[in-house]
Design a protein around this motif. Structure first.
Motif, PDB file in Angstrom:
ATOM      1  N   LEU A 290       0.829  -1.207   0.000  1.00 32.40           N
ATOM      2  CA  LEU A 290       0.000   0.000   0.000  1.00 32.40           C
ATOM      3  C   LEU A 290       0.867   1.262   0.000  1.00 32.40           C
ATOM      4  O   LEU A 290       0.565   2.236  -0.695  1.00 32.40           O
ATOM      5  CB  LEU A 290      -0.925   0.002   1.223  1.00 32.40           C
ATOM      6  N   GLY A 291       1.942   1.224   0.772  1.00 29.41           N
ATOM      7  CA  GLY A 291       2.858   2.364   0.773  1.00 29.41           C
ATOM      8  C   GLY A 291       3.513   2.554  -0.576  1.00 29.41           C
ATOM      9  O   GLY A 291       3.669   3.688  -1.052  1.00 29.41           O
ATOM     10  N   GLN A 292       3.883   1.454  -1.213  1.00 27.35           N
ATOM     11  CA  GLN A 292       4.503   1.537  -2.540  1.00 27.35           C
ATOM     12  C   GLN A 292       3.512   2.071  -3.581  1.00 27.35           C
ATOM     13  O   GLN A 292       3.886   2.841  -4.467  1.00 27.35           O
ATOM     14  CB  GLN A 292       5.002   0.158  -2.959  1.00 27.35           C
ATOM     15  N   LEU A 293       2.244   1.673  -3.467  1.00 28.81           N
ATOM     16  CA  LEU A 293       1.236   2.143  -4.425  1.00 28.81           C
ATOM     17  C   LEU A 293       1.000   3.651  -4.318  1.00 28.81           C
ATOM     18  O   LEU A 293       0.620   4.284  -5.305  1.00 28.81           O
ATOM     19  CB  LEU A 293      -0.087   1.400  -4.202  1.00 28.81           C
ATOM     20  N   GLU A 294       1.241   4.212  -3.155  1.00 28.22           N
ATOM     21  CA  GLU A 294       1.053   5.657  -2.986  1.00 28.22           C
ATOM     22  C   GLU A 294       2.002   6.463  -3.856  1.00 28.22           C
ATOM     23  O   GLU A 294       1.727   7.614  -4.190  1.00 28.22           O
ATOM     24  CB  GLU A 294       1.230   6.047  -1.515  1.00 28.22           C
ATOM     25  N   ARG A 295       3.125   5.863  -4.231  1.00 32.62           N
ATOM     26  CA  ARG A 295       4.044   6.574  -5.112  1.00 32.62           C
ATOM     27  C   ARG A 295       4.208   5.856  -6.462  1.00 32.62           C
ATOM     28  O   ARG A 295       5.252   5.956  -7.107  1.00 32.62           O
ATOM     29  CB  ARG A 295       5.402   6.801  -4.442  1.00 32.62           C
ATOM     30  N   LEU A 296       3.144   5.165  -6.877  1.00 34.90           N
ATOM     31  CA  LEU A 296       3.191   4.425  -8.131  1.00 34.90           C
ATOM     32  C   LEU A 296       3.449   5.344  -9.325  1.00 34.90           C
ATOM     33  O   LEU A 296       4.303   5.048 -10.175  1.00 34.90           O
ATOM     34  CB  LEU A 296       1.890   3.648  -8.335  1.00 34.90           C
ATOM     35  N   ASP A 297       2.717   6.442  -9.426  1.00 36.35           N
ATOM     36  CA  ASP A 297       2.903   7.357 -10.559  1.00 36.35           C
ATOM     37  C   ASP A 297       4.327   7.911 -10.586  1.00 36.35           C
ATOM     38  O   ASP A 297       4.947   8.022 -11.650  1.00 36.35           O
ATOM     39  CB  ASP A 297       1.900   8.511 -10.486  1.00 36.35           C
ATOM     40  N   GLU A 298       4.834   8.246  -9.412  1.00 41.48           N
ATOM     41  CA  GLU A 298       6.209   8.758  -9.304  1.00 41.48           C
ATOM     42  C   GLU A 298       7.218   7.704  -9.762  1.00 41.48           C
ATOM     43  O   GLU A 298       8.187   8.019 -10.476  1.00 41.48           O
ATOM     44  CB  GLU A 298       6.470   9.147  -7.846  1.00 41.48           C
ATOM     45  N   LYS A 299       6.992   6.467  -9.366  1.00 39.00           N
ATOM     46  CA  LYS A 299       7.880   5.374  -9.768  1.00 39.00           C
ATOM     47  C   LYS A 299       7.914   5.238 -11.288  1.00 39.00           C
ATOM     48  O   LYS A 299       8.987   5.131 -11.905  1.00 39.00           O
ATOM     49  CB  LYS A 299       7.410   4.048  -9.157  1.00 39.00           C
ATOM     50  N   ILE A 300       6.733   5.213 -11.889  1.00 39.17           N
ATOM     51  CA  ILE A 300       6.646   5.003 -13.332  1.00 39.17           C
ATOM     52  C   ILE A 300       7.319   6.138 -14.091  1.00 39.17           C
ATOM     53  O   ILE A 300       8.073   5.898 -15.050  1.00 39.17           O
ATOM     54  CB  ILE A 300       5.174   4.856 -13.757  1.00 39.17           C
ATOM     55  N   GLU A 301       7.068   7.349 -13.680  1.00 36.24           N
ATOM     56  CA  GLU A 301       7.680   8.494 -14.362  1.00 36.24           C
ATOM     57  C   GLU A 301       9.200   8.451 -14.260  1.00 36.24           C
ATOM     58  O   GLU A 301       9.912   8.763 -15.213  1.00 36.24           O
ATOM     59  CB  GLU A 301       7.140   9.808 -13.787  1.00 36.24           C
ATOM     60  N   HIS A 302       9.693   8.052 -13.099  1.00 36.43           N
ATOM     61  CA  HIS A 302      11.146   7.965 -12.913  1.00 36.43           C
ATOM     62  C   HIS A 302      11.743   6.894 -13.816  1.00 36.43           C
ATOM     63  O   HIS A 302      12.791   7.102 -14.451  1.00 36.43           O
ATOM     64  CB  HIS A 302      11.453   7.661 -11.450  1.00 36.43           C
ATOM     65  N   MET A 303      11.082   5.740 -13.907  1.00 34.49           N
ATOM     66  CA  MET A 303      11.598   4.653 -14.744  1.00 34.49           C
ATOM     67  C   MET A 303      11.522   4.997 -16.230  1.00 34.49           C
ATOM     68  O   MET A 303      12.392   4.629 -17.011  1.00 34.49           O
ATOM     69  CB  MET A 303      10.836   3.367 -14.424  1.00 34.49           C
TER      70      MET A 303
END
Length: 357
Positions: free
Chosen positions: A236-249
Motif C-alpha cells: 500500500l505504501g509503494q502504491l502511494e508513489r506508483l505514478d512517481e515510480k513510473i515516471e522515474h523509470m
C-alpha cells in the motif's frame, strides 16, 4: 558498485508495516483487502487475489483452470523458469514454443502446430513489459477449451491500446517481489473477470477451504498461497508513489535511449505505444564485452536468462534459433524506481567512452 536494480522501502512503507503489526493485522484481513481493492481499481478488473509470490500466482492460476497430470501447457522459450515450473509441479507436460524473430515474445504464428487435444493452457509472458498476444490467443482458442494465462510479473502498468497487461487473458499473474516496480518484499497477485475461476482460486489459495478456522468442508485440492496483511501494508505504501515510480523509470529509459543512440555496437528493441518497460534493455553486438566494460567500471548488468528449451525436463517443439540469438545479445542496464539518475549518467558515459563493439 552501481546496482542493476533499485527499489527502496521508504519510511511510509515501514510505517504502514509497523501499524499493521501494532493493530494486530498480521495475516489476511483489512489491510490485504484494501491492497487488493486498490489494485482492482488500478487494473480495472472484477476480481483480484493476493498471493505469496508471483510463482504462487502462476501455480494458483493453473490450479484454477484445472490442470492435471497429462495436460499440456505451452510456454514461450524466453521467460523466467518459474513460468514453466508452475506447470511442471502440477504434473503437466510443458511445451516450449518459439519466440518471434527480433523480439522476446511468443510467436503467435507457430502455435497451431503445437495445439492438440491435450492442450489445456497457453501462458503468454509480457517479458520486460512488452505486451504479448493474450487478447489474440483468447479470441482464437477459447472456443477450443484452451485457457490463456498471462504472466505479467514484469509488466505491472504496461499495456497496449486494448488495456493493461494481465487484463486481456482469462487470468493475469503479477509479482510483487523486491525486484518489481511495486513490492511487498515477497508477494503476487492473480486477476480475472471470470466468476467461476475466481471462486475456485479464492478457495484453492487457502488449502481448498472456505476458511482454515471455521470450514469443515474440503472443496478442492489447494495450498497455502496467502499474502499476509503485514506485507500488503508495504505494498500500500509503494502504491502511494506508483505514478512517481513510473515516471522515474520512463525518464531512465529515455536517458538511455538518447544517450546511447549513437554508440556503435549497441541498439534497442522497439518500444510500442503504452508499453512500460520494467528495465531498460539493449542489444549488443558483443554482449560479453559490454558486460566486461561495465563491470570494470563498477556497474552491474544483467543478461537475459537461458532459453527454456535448454532445460532437460521440458519438451521442445520447434526451431529456437531466434531466442538463442536474442539471449546472446540482450542485456539489462541499471534501472528501477529508486535508481539515482546520476548512476544512469555514469553508465551512459562509460559506454560512450569505451569501445564496446
Amino acid at each position: 558498485m552501481i546496482p542493476v536494480w533499485s527499489n527502496f522501502l521508504l519510511e511510509k512503507e515501514i510505517e504502514k508495516f509497523q501499524k499493521a503489526v501494532s493493530d494486530r493485522n498480521i495475516m489476511e484481513g483489512p489491510v490485504l483487502r484494501e491492497f487488493q481493492n486498490c489494485l482492482k481499481d488500478i487494473l480495472d478488473v472484477k476480481y483480484v487475489i493476493g498471493t505469496s509470490s508471483g510463482s504462487a500466482a502462476l501455480a494458483l492460476a493453473l490450479m484454477g483452470i484445472g490442470i492435471e497430470p497429462g495436460d499440456e501447457v505451452i510456454v514461450p522459450d524466453l521467460t523466467f523458469i518459474a513460468t514453466a515450473n508452475a506447470a511442471c509441479l502440477l504434473g503437466a507436460k510443458v511445451i516450449v514454443a518459439p519466440t518471434m524473430p527480433d523480439a522476446t515474445l511468443l510467436d503467435y504464428y507457430m502455435l497451431d502446430a503445437l495445439i492438440n487435444e491435450r492442450t489445456k493452457a497457453i501462458i503468454t509472458v509480457d517479458l520486460n513489459g512488452r505486451i504479448s498476444c493474450s487478447r489474440e490467443l483468447k479470441e482464437r482458442y477459447s472456443s477450443k477449451g484452451i485457457y490463456i494465462i498471462d504472466d505479467a510479473c514484469q509488466a505491472l502498468m504496461s499495456g497496449n491500446r486494448y488495456g493493461k497487461a494481465g487484463t486481456q487473458s482469462d487470468i493475469g499473474c503479477f509479482s510483487f517481489g523486491i525486484t518489481k516496480t511495486v513490492s511487498t518484499v515477497n508477494g503476487g497477485l492473480v486477476i480475472t473477470n471470470d466468476d467461476y475461476l475466481y471462486e475456485r482460486m479464492k478457495i484453492m489459495k487457502t488449502q481448498g477451504m472456505e476458511s482454515v478456522f471455521e470450514s469443515d468442508t474440503y472443496t478442492y485440492p489447494g495450498f497455502n498461497f496467502k499474502l499476509p496483511d503485514v506485507l500488503a501494508a508495504i505494498g500500500l505504501g509503494q502504491l502511494e508513489r506508483l505514478d512517481e515510480k513510473i515516471e522515474h523509470m520512463k525518464e531512465i529509459d529515455d536517458m538511455y535511449q538518447s544517450g546511447l543512440s549513437q554508440v556503435e555496437g549497441i541498439s534497442f528493441l522497439a518500444r510500442k505505444e503504452n508499453e512500460f518497460l520494467w528495465m531498460t534493455d539493449i542489444l549488443c553486438e558483443n554482449r560479453d564485452k559490454v558486460r566486461a566494460v561495465l563491470k570494470e567500471n563498477g556497474v552491474i548488468s544483467r543478461p537475459l536468462g537461458a532459453p527454456l528449451h535448454t532445460a532437460p525436463f521440458l519438451h521442445m517443439s520447434g526451431n529456437y534459433e531466434d531466442s538463442v540469438e536474442m539471449q546472446k545479445k540482450l542485456l539489462y542496464l541499471p534501472s528501477g524506481p529508486d535508481q539515482d539518475l546520476k548512476n544512469i549518467e555514469y553508465v551512459i558515459q562509460v559506454l560512450k567512452t569505451h569501445d564496446v563493439r
